[in-house]
Motif scaffolding. Structure first.
Motif, short mmCIF file in Angstrom:
data_model
loop_
_atom_site.label_atom_id
_atom_site.label_comp_id
_atom_site.label_asym_id
_atom_site.label_seq_id
_atom_site.Cartn_x
_atom_site.Cartn_y
_atom_site.Cartn_z
N ALA A 152 0.86 -1.08 -0.01
CA ALA A 152 0.05 -0.04 -0.03
C ALA A 152 0.79 1.43 -0.11
O ALA A 152 1.70 1.33 0.86
N ILE A 184 -1.05 -0.78 -4.42
CA ILE A 184 -2.07 0.16 -4.47
C ILE A 184 -1.44 1.54 -4.28
O ILE A 184 -0.75 1.69 -3.39
N THR A 216 -11.32 -0.01 -1.64
CA THR A 216 -9.93 0.24 -2.69
C THR A 216 -9.12 -0.80 -2.45
O THR A 216 -8.76 -1.40 -3.36
N VAL A 217 -8.91 -1.51 -1.24
CA VAL A 217 -8.16 -2.54 -1.06
C VAL A 217 -8.77 -3.93 -1.71
O VAL A 217 -8.06 -4.73 -2.35
N TYR A 220 -8.12 -4.57 -5.44
CA TYR A 220 -6.64 -5.19 -5.65
C TYR A 220 -6.50 -6.35 -5.19
O TYR A 220 -5.89 -7.52 -5.90
#
Length: 225
Positions: A152, A184, A216-217, A220
């Motif tokens: 991240a 990310i 968001t996580v 991915y």
């Protein structure tokens, strides 16, 4: 997001992350088994979230932090994965390196790395930060050579100088490329700088903010499951 908001945002995290959590903060030993007091069943695959106060869910109940929200999504899809929240407020890359061996008492199948922002806010040498993050990933890969890595990215304010800011921003994609990891670009995309999505300190997400971070996580992570 404007540089002015970014400077305010990241200067706040530098001070707030050095302050221990209130009633919801747990010891590293407790945090490394955040979602359940029971160890994951052997048949379950493990997603280990390893980071600082953002991952830990600063001043929130653990079930409001984005790793727990990811678990909810996994359960709704009946996937055979268990998340472990090993976030610790105020953590630097050096601190993460010092505790990774203890955390690896549980072997991850997917390792989510969210560290480095506190290094940048303190102006620490980024070659040391990079080496610490390398050592963390190497320790994880030694435990499980087939582990999938997610890195991240974060940001630092420009007041540290253009060279430092640029080097910091390049650190995460460079690390991801070196380890063939999923990257990310900015974990707090859509959350940073929005007062309605952050606690009064201006940096740590509210429960609603964590919902956006989790989305968001997930974008991915989903392809790795």
């Amino acid at each position: 997001m404007s540089y002015k908001k970014l400077i305010i945002l990241l200067l706040v995290i530098s001070t707030s992350c050095s302050t221990p959590n209130q009633s919801t903060e747990q010891s590293p030993e407790q945090e490394s088994i955040s979602e359940s007091k029971e160890a994951p069943e052997q048949s379950e695959k493990v997603i280990l979230f390893f980071g600082n106060s953002i991952t830990a869910g600063y001043q929130l109940d653990m079930d409001q932090a984005f790793p727990a929200l990811i678990q909810n999504r996994i359960d709704s899809l009946d996937l055979n994965y268990k998340t472990i929240n090993a976030g610790l407020s105020g953590e630097t890359s050096a601190g993460g390196k010092s505790r990774i061996e203890w955390v690896l008492r549980t072997t991850p199948d997917i390792f989510f790395l969210e560290l480095g922002a506190n290094d940048g806010l303190r102006g620490l040498p980024l070659d040391e930060t990079y080496k610490n993050l390398q050592d963390i990933i190497d320790a994880v890969k030694k435990e499980n050579p087939e582990v999938k890595i997610i890195i991240a990215g974060m940001m630092v304010p420009p007041n540290l100088g253009d060279d430092y800011t640029s080097e910091f921003q390049q650190l995460f994609p460079k690390l991801a490329e070196a380890y063939d990891a999923t990257y990310i670009p900015f974990l707090l995309e859509g959350v940073a700088g929005d007062p309605e999505l952050n606690l009064p300190d201006g940096i740590h997400p509210t429960p609603e903010g964590h919902e956006i971070v989790a989305e968001t996580v997930w974008n991915y992570l989903e392809g790795l499951l």
